[in-house]
Design a protein around this motif. Structure first.
Motif, PDB file in Angstrom:
ATOM      1  N   VAL A  13      13.349 -95.071 -95.116  1.00  0.00           N
ATOM      2  CA  VAL A  13      13.901 -95.918 -94.375  1.00  0.00           C
ATOM      3  C   VAL A  13      14.759 -95.251 -93.025  1.00  0.00           C
ATOM      4  O   VAL A  13      14.550 -95.615 -91.969  1.00  0.00           O
ATOM      5  CB  VAL A  13      14.523 -97.099 -94.844  1.00  0.00           C
ATOM      6  N   ALA A  14      15.613 -94.570 -93.573  1.00  0.00           N
ATOM      7  CA  ALA A  14      16.652 -93.972 -92.575  1.00  0.00           C
ATOM      8  C   ALA A  14      16.137 -92.945 -91.468  1.00  0.00           C
ATOM      9  O   ALA A  14      16.576 -92.927 -90.584  1.00  0.00           O
ATOM     10  CB  ALA A  14      17.411 -93.179 -93.220  1.00  0.00           C
ATOM     11  N   ALA A  15      14.936 -92.455 -91.800  1.00  0.00           N
ATOM     12  CA  ALA A  15      14.259 -91.788 -90.865  1.00  0.00           C
ATOM     13  C   ALA A  15      13.820 -92.449 -89.609  1.00  0.00           C
ATOM     14  O   ALA A  15      13.506 -91.780 -88.493  1.00  0.00           O
ATOM     15  CB  ALA A  15      13.029 -91.187 -91.566  1.00  0.00           C
ATOM     16  N   HIS A  16      13.817 -93.859 -89.745  1.00  0.00           N
ATOM     17  CA  HIS A  16      13.605 -94.766 -88.457  1.00  0.00           C
ATOM     18  C   HIS A  16      14.762 -94.805 -87.819  1.00  0.00           C
ATOM     19  O   HIS A  16      14.751 -95.521 -86.669  1.00  0.00           O
ATOM     20  CB  HIS A  16      13.097 -95.878 -89.053  1.00  0.00           C
ATOM     21  N   GLY A  17      15.979 -94.372 -88.011  1.00  0.00           N
ATOM     22  CA  GLY A  17      17.259 -94.237 -87.081  1.00  0.00           C
ATOM     23  C   GLY A  17      17.527 -95.567 -86.770  1.00  0.00           C
ATOM     24  O   GLY A  17      17.650 -96.560 -87.362  1.00  0.00           O
ATOM     25  N   ILE A  18      17.864 -95.691 -85.620  1.00  0.00           N
ATOM     26  CA  ILE A  18      18.893 -96.866 -85.128  1.00  0.00           C
ATOM     27  C   ILE A  18      17.871 -98.136 -84.875  1.00  0.00           C
ATOM     28  O   ILE A  18      18.026 -99.238 -85.203  1.00  0.00           O
ATOM     29  CB  ILE A  18      19.231 -96.836 -83.486  1.00  0.00           C
ATOM     30  N   ASP A  19      16.574 -97.748 -84.963  1.00  0.00           N
ATOM     31  CA  ASP A  19      15.620 -98.939 -85.357  1.00  0.00           C
ATOM     32  C   ASP A  19      15.864-100.026 -86.310  1.00  0.00           C
ATOM     33  O   ASP A  19      15.414-101.032 -86.591  1.00  0.00           O
ATOM     34  CB  ASP A  19      14.197 -98.605 -85.293  1.00  0.00           C
ATOM     35  N   MET A  43      26.268-104.227 -79.519  1.00  0.00           N
ATOM     36  CA  MET A  43      26.069-104.027 -80.993  1.00  0.00           C
ATOM     37  C   MET A  43      25.938-102.592 -81.094  1.00  0.00           C
ATOM     38  O   MET A  43      25.708-102.279 -82.441  1.00  0.00           O
ATOM     39  CB  MET A  43      24.991-104.914 -81.194  1.00  0.00           C
ATOM     40  N   ALA A  44      25.864-101.723 -80.253  1.00  0.00           N
ATOM     41  CA  ALA A  44      25.650-100.249 -80.253  1.00  0.00           C
ATOM     42  C   ALA A  44      26.413 -99.527 -81.411  1.00  0.00           C
ATOM     43  O   ALA A  44      25.874 -98.925 -82.305  1.00  0.00           O
ATOM     44  CB  ALA A  44      25.738 -99.434 -79.045  1.00  0.00           C
ATOM     45  N   ARG A  45      27.657 -99.708 -81.316  1.00  0.00           N
ATOM     46  CA  ARG A  45      28.625 -99.077 -82.343  1.00  0.00           C
ATOM     47  C   ARG A  45      28.695 -99.852 -83.686  1.00  0.00           C
ATOM     48  O   ARG A  45      28.459 -99.317 -84.717  1.00  0.00           O
ATOM     49  CB  ARG A  45      30.176 -99.252 -81.949  1.00  0.00           C
ATOM     50  N   GLN A  46      28.279-101.297 -83.589  1.00  0.00           N
ATOM     51  CA  GLN A  46      28.062-101.847 -84.934  1.00  0.00           C
ATOM     52  C   GLN A  46      26.681-101.282 -85.553  1.00  0.00           C
ATOM     53  O   GLN A  46      26.931-101.116 -86.750  1.00  0.00           O
ATOM     54  CB  GLN A  46      28.095-103.454 -84.523  1.00  0.00           C
TER      55      GLN A  46
END
Length: 133
Positions: A13-19, A43-46
């Motif tokens: 899942v984490a391979a999809h990054g910020i998505d 929301m960028a930092r959050q």
């Protein structure tokens, strides 16, 4: 609950990054529009904080001596932002929906059970820590 299965799935899942974070918050706010007011305008930092916290929790899932204090700290800090015990089930639902979405065909009933159980434990620790504040 199988810690290695959680770690393997989160890596996928984490391979999809910020998505992942964007999807999670979109799902959460669609289900619960009133929750949006608990968060900053940008929301960028959050989103980054969410991903970092999830990665930390998953990395410690089989190390309760380190996991519990970390999660207790999260619970206390979330209480300071106005998070109440009533928010946790909705957050859990959005988290599971997000994990399922990004897991694709790798998602199984066993994996869902593991994530629901793991989230339940984390939420309980966070709620108890917030109450002790």
């Amino acid at each position: 609950m199988d810690p290695q299965r959680l770690k393997d799935n989160f890596a996928l899942v984490a391979a999809h990054g910020i998505d992942v974070a964007e999807y999670f918050y979109a799902d959460l706010f669609e289900r619960n529009p009133s929750y949006r007011s608990l968060f900053p305008a940008s929301m960028a930092r959050q989103q980054q904080v969410l991903l970092e916290a999830l990665a930390q929790i998953v990395s410690l899932v089989d190390d309760p001596e380190r996991l519990v204090p970390y999660v207790q700290g999260l619970g206390r800090s979330h209480a300071g932002f106005g998070v109440t015990p009533q928010h946790y089930p909705e957050v859990g639902a959005s988290l599971v929906a997000t994990l399922k979405y990004f897991s694709g065909d790798a998602w199984t009933a066993e994996l869902e059970k593991d994530w629901v159980e793991a989230y339940g434990v984390v939420a309980d620790v966070m709620i108890k820590a917030a109450d002790e504040k």
